[in-house]
Design an enzyme around this catalytic site. Structure first.
Site, PDB file in Angstrom:
ATOM      1  CB  ALA A 165      11.572  21.003  42.292  1.00 19.99           C
ATOM      2  N   GLY A 207      14.013  30.362  42.528  1.00 22.60           N
ATOM      3  CA  GLY A 207      13.228  29.252  41.977  1.00 22.60           C
ATOM      4  C   GLY A 207      14.127  28.127  41.537  1.00 22.60           C
ATOM      5  CG  ASN A 208      13.080  24.392  41.376  1.00 24.78           C
ATOM      6  OD1 ASN A 208      12.430  23.924  40.453  1.00 24.78           O
ATOM      7  ND2 ASN A 208      12.595  24.495  42.608  1.00 24.78           N
ATOM      8  CG  HIS A 209      16.774  24.876  36.212  1.00 27.71           C
ATOM      9  ND1 HIS A 209      16.766  26.059  35.514  1.00 27.71           N
ATOM     10  CD2 HIS A 209      17.936  24.849  36.902  1.00 27.71           C
ATOM     11  CE1 HIS A 209      17.887  26.717  35.764  1.00 27.71           C
ATOM     12  NE2 HIS A 209      18.618  26.011  36.607  1.00 27.71           N
ATOM     13  CB  SER A 210      10.673  21.821  38.614  1.00 24.63           C
ATOM     14  OG  SER A 210       9.550  21.010  38.365  1.00 24.63           O
TER      15      SER A 210
END
Ligand code: PMT
Length: 401
Positions: A279, A211-214
């Site tokens: 994102a 995943g990512n930090h959005s």
């Protein structure tokens, strides 16, 4: 007159309930009266223990109503409900929220709410655990479903000494909201916006994901602003911890890029404007294991590329549709952003950089450069994501309206 001073001559009911934030209703009434608004105040009995009706009567230059059984006032709720252009309930306690959601009518304020023919906006105020409670959330959702407007209760110091969400919006912010709402500046009234927000999670096994930090804050700010300006919004969101407030926003929750792609394809046709602020994870594990992968020294995961959703929708764009992409870069931002405009057939791109302090993932602020399809760019300073959203919408309206 009305567009410069949208509150002048408007008739507003202020409903006050029994919260310590009731003291702020004096400021709210004062600010509205200063704008030339005609204000009538309705209080619950418990509100009168926090602030005196006399104070609000002097400030509003009108009698304050708090009792349902006063002989000459028993049916004032009907008259008030027909009189007002807007009813603002601020502060609104968890108790009154619950009663409103369930149609209870045991005081003058609730009778007025149920009789109101005008739009109603609620500014909740309560302790953080009460605000977080599923029943409060459900009551808020019900009120939104009934086409009320519910302002969020921002984070801050609470009367209990705790710190968190639940503070009533500042009176000046409520006045600004009312002003924008009543100004009739519903620029996007007949437009449909499709907006994506947040990250996507690509499952490795039932426990782990890529995943990512959005946080979704940028996309949610865009959705709220578009709705405030009259648009019908479909918001497709990855996993985030945010709530949506505006009744004109239909929220669709997804987890993976594949799910986001499917939802985007379904809703793109009817969209006049697409804003792709999510994102999206560029890669996903080729296989998501059904059982938890056991701990081992080395693990190789083969990744497949995810569909580039924006690029795909760019190929389907009709002449009537306007597409806004985002570019999150850490170097050569403008060059990469311009490449994305061409590659993905965009009308506008919003460039933000991981190198700028306070910009990008997770912050309440962002620092962006808007670049249009002829590569004309406009650099904006660091500002709240809600304000960035206003600039983006203004750039869109310059092009499509
Ligand atoms: O959510 P916040 O915490 O508020 O943070 C906001 C943000 C940093 C996520 C936002 O401002 C932002 O930059 N969003 C886009 C992030 C991104 O994925 O950028 P990109 O340059 O990798 O992608 C370019 C564009 O293609 C984006 O519009 C993206 O949504 C889209 N894309 C990318 C990959 C993919 N598989 N499908 C896509 O549609």
């Amino acid at each position: 007159m009305s567009s410069t001073f949208p509150l002048k001559g408007k008739k507003i009911i202020i409903g006050v309930t029994g919260s310590i934030a009731a003291y702020k209703s004096a400021e709210l009434v004062r600010l509205l009266v200063k704008e030339g608004t005609m204000v009538r105040v309705v209080m619950t009995c418990s509100a009168t223990t926090f602030i005196s009706p006399l104070t609000l009567s002097v400030l509003s230059k009108s009698d304050v109503i708090s009792e349902i059984n006063a002989n000459e006032h028993w049916n004032n709720h009907v008259e008030l409900g027909l009189w007002a252009d807007l009813m603002i309930i601020a502060p609104c306690t968890a108790n009154t929220l619950s009663k409103m959601a369930n149609g209870l009518c045991d005081n003058m304020l609730l009778a007025t709410y149920l009789s109101a023919k005008c739009p109603v906006v609620v500014a909740p105020a309560m302790d953080l655990d009460m605000y977080k409670h599923p029943s409060t959330k459900q009551n808020i959702n019900t009120l939104v479903k009934y086409k009320n407007h519910v302002l969020n209760a921002p984070k801050g110091e609470l009367a209990s000494g705790l710190h968190g969400e639940g503070r009533m919006q500042e009176p000046s912010d409520i006045v600004a909201w009312a002003s924008s709402f009543l100004s009739g500046k519903q620029l996007f009234k007949n437009k449909h916006f499709l907006i994506t927000a947040g990250p996507t999670y690509e499952a490795i096994d039932p426990v782990r994901y890529i995943g990512n930090h959005s946080s979704g804050k940028m996309g949610f700010a865009l959705a709220e602003e578009a709705a405030k300006q009259g648009a019908k919004v479909t918001l497709i969101s990855g996993p985030v911890a945010l709530e949506i407030q505006h009744p004109n926003i239909q929220r669709i929750d997804v987890v993976s890029a594949d799910q986001m792609f499917k939802a985007c394809k379904k809703h793109f046709k009817k969209a006049d404007v697409l804003i792709k602020s999510a994102a999206v994870a560029d890669f996903k594990p080729q296989v998501a294991k059904t059982n938890k992968i056991k701990t081992k020294k080395n693990l190789t995961i083969t990744l497949d590329e995810n569909q580039d959703i924006l690029k795909y929708l760019g190929t389907k764009k009709t002449k009537k549709q306007f597409i806004v992409g985002f570019a999150l870069e850490s170097q050569s931002g403008e060059t990469f952003a311009k490449e994305k405009i061409k590659k993905k057939n965009l009308d506008l791109i919003v460039l933000n950089s991981l190198k700028d302090k306070g910009a990008g993932f997770g912050h309440n602020t962002n620092k962006v450069t808007l670049i249009d399809s002829s590569f004309k760019s406009k650099k904006l300073p660091l500002m709240a994501k809600s304000k960035v959203a206003k600039y983006i919408l203004s750039a869109i309206s310059d092009c499509i309206l």
